[in-house]
Every structure is written in structure tokens, then in C-alpha cells.
Design a protein around this motif. Structure first.
Motif, short mmCIF file in Angstrom:
data_model
loop_
_atom_site.label_atom_id
_atom_site.label_comp_id
_atom_site.label_asym_id
_atom_site.label_seq_id
_atom_site.Cartn_x
_atom_site.Cartn_y
_atom_site.Cartn_z
N GLU A 12 6.30 0.18 -9.80
CA GLU A 12 6.48 0.93 -8.56
C GLU A 12 6.15 0.00 -7.39
O GLU A 12 5.01 -0.42 -7.23
CB GLU A 12 5.59 2.16 -8.52
CG GLU A 12 5.80 3.00 -7.26
CD GLU A 12 4.95 4.26 -7.24
OE1 GLU A 12 5.39 5.28 -7.80
OE2 GLU A 12 3.84 4.20 -6.67
N CYS A 13 7.15 -0.31 -6.58
CA CYS A 13 6.99 -1.28 -5.50
C CYS A 13 7.27 -0.64 -4.15
O CYS A 13 8.19 0.18 -4.02
CB CYS A 13 7.92 -2.47 -5.71
SG CYS A 13 7.63 -3.37 -7.26
N THR A 14 6.51 -1.05 -3.16
CA THR A 14 6.63 -0.51 -1.80
C THR A 14 6.78 -1.65 -0.80
O THR A 14 6.06 -2.65 -0.88
CB THR A 14 5.39 0.33 -1.43
OG1 THR A 14 5.31 1.44 -2.31
CG2 THR A 14 5.49 0.84 0.00
N THR A 47 10.90 2.78 -7.92
CA THR A 47 10.32 2.68 -9.26
C THR A 47 11.40 2.20 -10.21
O THR A 47 12.52 2.72 -10.23
CB THR A 47 9.78 4.04 -9.73
OG1 THR A 47 8.79 4.49 -8.80
CG2 THR A 47 9.16 3.92 -11.11
N ASP A 106 6.83 -2.10 3.39
CA ASP A 106 6.62 -1.45 4.68
C ASP A 106 6.58 -2.52 5.77
O ASP A 106 5.98 -3.58 5.58
CB ASP A 106 5.32 -0.65 4.70
CG ASP A 106 5.24 0.33 5.86
OD1 ASP A 106 6.27 0.49 6.56
OD2 ASP A 106 4.17 0.93 6.06
N CYS A 120 3.21 -3.92 -5.48
CA CYS A 120 3.72 -3.31 -6.71
C CYS A 120 2.54 -2.83 -7.55
O CYS A 120 1.55 -3.58 -7.72
CB CYS A 120 4.55 -4.29 -7.53
SG CYS A 120 6.15 -4.72 -6.82
N PRO A 166 8.02 3.51 5.20
CA PRO A 166 7.94 2.63 4.02
C PRO A 166 8.94 3.03 2.95
O PRO A 166 9.25 4.19 2.77
CB PRO A 166 6.51 2.80 3.55
CG PRO A 166 6.11 4.16 4.03
CD PRO A 166 6.82 4.36 5.33
N PHE A 167 9.44 2.00 2.24
CA PHE A 167 10.42 2.20 1.18
C PHE A 167 9.73 1.94 -0.16
O PHE A 167 9.08 0.92 -0.36
CB PHE A 167 11.59 1.24 1.35
CG PHE A 167 12.47 1.13 0.14
CD1 PHE A 167 13.32 2.17 -0.21
CD2 PHE A 167 12.42 0.00 -0.66
CE1 PHE A 167 14.14 2.07 -1.33
CE2 PHE A 167 13.24 -0.10 -1.78
CZ PHE A 167 14.09 0.94 -2.12
N THR A 168 9.87 2.90 -1.10
CA THR A 168 9.26 2.77 -2.43
C THR A 168 10.33 2.96 -3.49
O THR A 168 11.17 3.85 -3.39
CB THR A 168 8.14 3.80 -2.63
OG1 THR A 168 7.11 3.59 -1.66
CG2 THR A 168 7.53 3.68 -4.03
#
Length: 467
Positions: free
Chosen positions: A394-396, A431, A398, A374, A427-429
Motif C-alpha cells: 500500500e503506497c501513498t 494497493t 502526497d 509504502c 494524497p493518492f493511495t
């Protein structure tokens, strides 16, 4: 409880399996402002799936594990010689079993490579990087030194041969008898003999065991259990100077090294750990979300909040731990559940540093390679905004292995599922706005209706905690 002899010879069972580790590299930085993603191909697989088929040799029933803690010394004598290790006949049979498993494993690995191909991993690069690898293992297990079976030599040998990267034994402090200096020293010598940087990290600890008061004890206990690793000695919950949670935390903070994890919350009652109102310490770094074959992540306390979130909401900086808590000879093969640790190298120093920083996640399926960040920071990080500004998060998430997940949830402060995505593209992001000045976010990954991976949180604070 068996007494170990300090004069001993270490008998290692050599196996091809410990050379087939999954060492996964992430090159990362503190500032994630520019990312260039390259694909590297490596080979690997969920090796513990093969070993899990061997567990039929053991009693894998959770109810059977939770016995009265007694040890059948007559039965144990066939495995223990006068130096505290397996006798020659048992050792020979043990090696033969692993040779057969090793040969079978090679065939399965070849088939997996043909069917599934290699695993593509994402390497994140920026101007200044730190390289992290993913290492798999756990810390909570027992031997015949307390209420388990077998010897420390058996435990470390099997855990290494099962493909674990790191492993710890944590026999009880006073159950069924007090830990002795003699046994403690021998356990440490055995672990030292198996510990090899870059190959296998052997850690030593104990389980602080505060159950209900025994006959003859005036003070009531039942405060809970902790896995404690890396301390030079132990603190006996059966003694008055270490019988309370305050005394345990005071002792832990006084040690030059060492960390602790909340064990199996609510296994013996919902009021364990005094509802997490014990004195705060940075030395307690995690909570078991799985133990043996039981799910502790979804268990809720009296207030209807999951124990993991209850502790986090009360200000604890803890991560997603777990342990097989072996009381039989199933070290490393009881199930596929693992703690996955992000560390620079496979060594005691590096693994302990990663645990201290909460760079770990719990997975019920072996070999999951996961990245959770994040605002450019890894799981376990504490982000302090000294300007008291409210920023978006904002978090990712993967996953760089062949595992597929039905959906992903991002949990914010326990009360909010801030995003839930079905059949996510990785990957999934996501916000999301801040919901509080002080908050935490962690990720949960599901297959079907069951969780399979829970990450340690990332913490957002407006100022540093005084402790």
C-alpha cells in the motif's frame, strides 16, 4: 588548476535570500497504523525561479560546459588573489549584484504570496513521531581547483545566496591535475566557514574520475565517475592503487565516513560502472537522474532497461540523485533542479544520515514538497519480511505544495507500471499485490509528457542481504 593558500580570510557576501528557505516539516513514525492529519499554513515559494533569470550572465550551454577541461589562467587571475579568493574589486561587484537580486526577489515573493496564497502542508502525527524537514540542494559541482571556474569561496557563497539549504563542491581527483593536500585542506576550511547549523550545510567532496587511459598510462580505465562526499581524503583514479572499481569500493568502505553517487550514467559510454557489476557497498547511495540540463532517468542501457532500474534490479540500494555539475559560475542558478532531502535538522550530520538512508528525491522544479510511503515506511526504507509472507503493498504519494502534476506512476521492479493515474487527487493511495519476493517501488510525477519528480525506491526483501 589554481593553487590555494592555506592562510586566508573568508569573504562572505551577506544576503537576505538565505533567510527565505523552505523548511517543510513532516511528523512521521515507523508504524503508520493511526494517522491524524492537521493542516498548518506556512509561506514559501520556488525562489530559484527568480535566480534562474540571472543565468544569462553565464554560459548555460551544455555543449560549452563539456569542454576540454583547460583553464584560462590569465582570465582567472582577475578573480583570484594570492590567497586563492576573489580580489577586492571583484568581491565588491559580486556583492552589488546580489543586493540587486535580493531586492528584486522581495518584490517577486510578495507578488507570489498575493497571487498564489500560502502553501498548506500536511503534518502526520501518531503516538511516537520523528520530525523531518525537506531541504533542497545538490552535491556535484566544480571550481577552478579542477576544470571549473571561480574559487571555492565563490561557489559556497553563491550557492548559499541562491537559497540552497545544502551544497557541496566536488572537484576532480586528477583532472586536469592531481588534487593536492594543500588545496584539499583549503577547500575544507572554506566549507567550514560557510557551514552553519540551521542555516546552510556546506559539504566537501571530490569526483572520482575514471576516463579513458591517458597517454603514458598502461592500464585502461573509463569505469565512470562518482560524486564522493564526507570522506576525510580522496582516492585518485589516476593512480594504480585506485584505478579499478574494486579498488575504489575497497577504499570507500575503509573510510570512517563518506558516501558516493553514480554520476551521469552513460555520458561516456554504455559500459560504464561495468554494467553495475562492481562489488556491492552500502556506501554508494544514489544515481544522478539529472545532470546539468540533461535527463539521465530515461536513458537506457544496451538491454533496453533504464540505468536507474538496471542498477536497482542488480541489487543496488540507491536513491534518486542529481547534480548541476557546474563548470562555470552558475552554482545554484543553472536551473531549478534539486535534490530534496528529508532530514531532521539542517546540519552535516543530519543531511549525511538522510543520504545514507536514501531519504531523498530528485525534482526538476524547485520547492516541490513530496511524501512517498509504502506500508507506512518512507522512501529509501528496506522492509524485511522475516516470515517470508507475501503482503500487499500500500503506497501513498502526497504533494503538499502548490505544484500541479498531470499524472503519477508507481513503478515496480522497473518492468511494471503498477498504476498510472491522470490528474490525480492528492494524497493518492494505491494497493497492489507483490510481484516478487524481492522488489522495489518508486514514484514518478509528470507535468505534461515530461517527468518532473522521481523518488528513491522503497525496497521489499524476504531476508537481509549479507553485505
Amino acid at each position: 588548476m589554481m593553487e590555494l593558500d592555506e592562510g586566508f580570510e573568508i569573504s562572505h557576501t551577506d544576503s537576505m535570500m538565505h533567510r527565505l528557505f523552505r523548511h517543510v516539516r513532516f511528523d512521521t513514525i515507523d508504524n503508520d497504523s493511526s494517522q491524524e492529519v492537521d493542516d498548518d499554513e506556512v509561506t514559501g515559494g520556488a525562489l530559484a525561479e527568480v535566480l534562474s533569470t540571472q543565468k544569462e550572465r553565464y554560459n548555460d550551454d551544455d555543449d560549452a560546459d563539456a569542454d576540454d577541461g583547460s583553464i584560462n589562467n590569465e582570465k582567472e587571475d582577475e578573480f583570484w588573489d594570492n590567497e586563492g579568493f576573489v580580489n577586492d574589486q571583484s568581491s565588491t561587484n559580486y556583492k552589488k549584484r546580489y543586493i540587486r537580486i535580493g531586492v528584486g526577489l522581495l518584490g517577486v515573493v510578495v507578488v507570489c504570496f498575493v497571487v498564489f496564497g500560502s502553501v498548506t502542508l500536511h503534518r502526520l502525527r501518531t503516538n511516537s513521531s520523528i520530525t523531518y524537514n525537506i531541504y533542497y540542494g545538490y552535491l556535484h559541482s566544480h571550481t577552478g581547483v579542477s576544470d571549473g571556474s571561480g574559487t571555492p569561496n565563490d561557489a559556497y557563497s553563491q550557492a548559499k545566496n541562491a537559497g540552497l539549504d545544502f551544497f557541496g563542491t566536488t572537484d576532480h581527483d586528477y583532472w586536469p591535475q592531481d588534487m593536492s593536500i594543500k588545496n584539499w585542506n583549503v577547500i575544507n576550511k572554506v566549507a567550514d566557514s560557510f557551514n552553519e547549523d540551521g542555516v546552510f550545510t556546506a559539504l566537501v567532496g571530490y569526483e572520482w574520475t575514471s576516463d579513458e587511459a591517458d597517454v603514458g598510462h598502461e592500464l585502461g580505465r573509463n569505469h565512470g565517475h562518482f560524486t564522493v562526499v564526507g570522506t576525510p581524503g580522496w582516492c585518485n583514479a589516476g593512480h594504480e592503487n585506485c584505478e579499478t572499481l574494486d579498488e575504489f569500493v575497497q577504499w570507500l568502505d575503509a573510510q570512517p565516513t563518506g558516501l558516493a553517487i553514480f554520476n551521469h550514467p552513460a555520458q561516456y559510454g554504455s559500459d560504464l560502472f561495468e554494467h553495475f557489476n562492481l562489488p556491492k557497498t552500502q556506501r554508494i547511495v544514489g544515481m544522478e537522474l539529472w545532470n546539468r540540463n540533461s535527463d539521465y532517468f530515461t536513458r537506457e542501457g544496451d538491454n533496453g532497461v533504464r540505468y536507474y532500474d538496471e542498477a536497482l534490479q542488480k541489487g543496488w540500494y540507491i536513491g534518486a540523485g542529481g547534480g548541476q555539475d557546474n563548470h562555470d559560475r552558475s552554482w545554484g542558478i543553472k536551473n531549478q533542479s534539486r535534490m530534496a532531502v528529508m532530514a531532521e535538522t539542517l546540519s552535516r550530520e543530519s543531511i549525511m544520515e538522510a543520504l545514507k538512508e536514501r531519504r531523498f528525491y530528485s525534482t526538476l522544479i524547485d520547492g516541490v514538497v513530496l511524501l512517498f510511503k509504502c506500508n507506512g515506511q518512507h522512501m529509501g526504507s528496506v522492509l524485511v519480511d522475516f516470515d517470508n509472507g507475501i503482503r500487499d503493498r500500500e503506497c501513498t504519494v502526497d504533494v503538499s505544495s502548490d505544484h500541479k502534476f498531470t499524472w503519477i506512476e508507481l513503478i515496480q521492479n522497473g518492468d511494471y507500471v503498477i498504476t498510472s493515474v491522470e490528474n490525480p487527487t492528492l494524497p493518492f493511495t494505491a494497493t497492489m499485490p507483490a510481484v516478487d519476493d524481492d522488489e522495489y517501488i518508486y514514484a514518478v510525477l509528470y507535468q505534461g509528457c515530461d517527468w518532473k519528480v522521481v523518488t528513491s525506491p522503497i525496497f521489499f526483501k524476504t531476508e537481509k542481504d549479507p553485505w
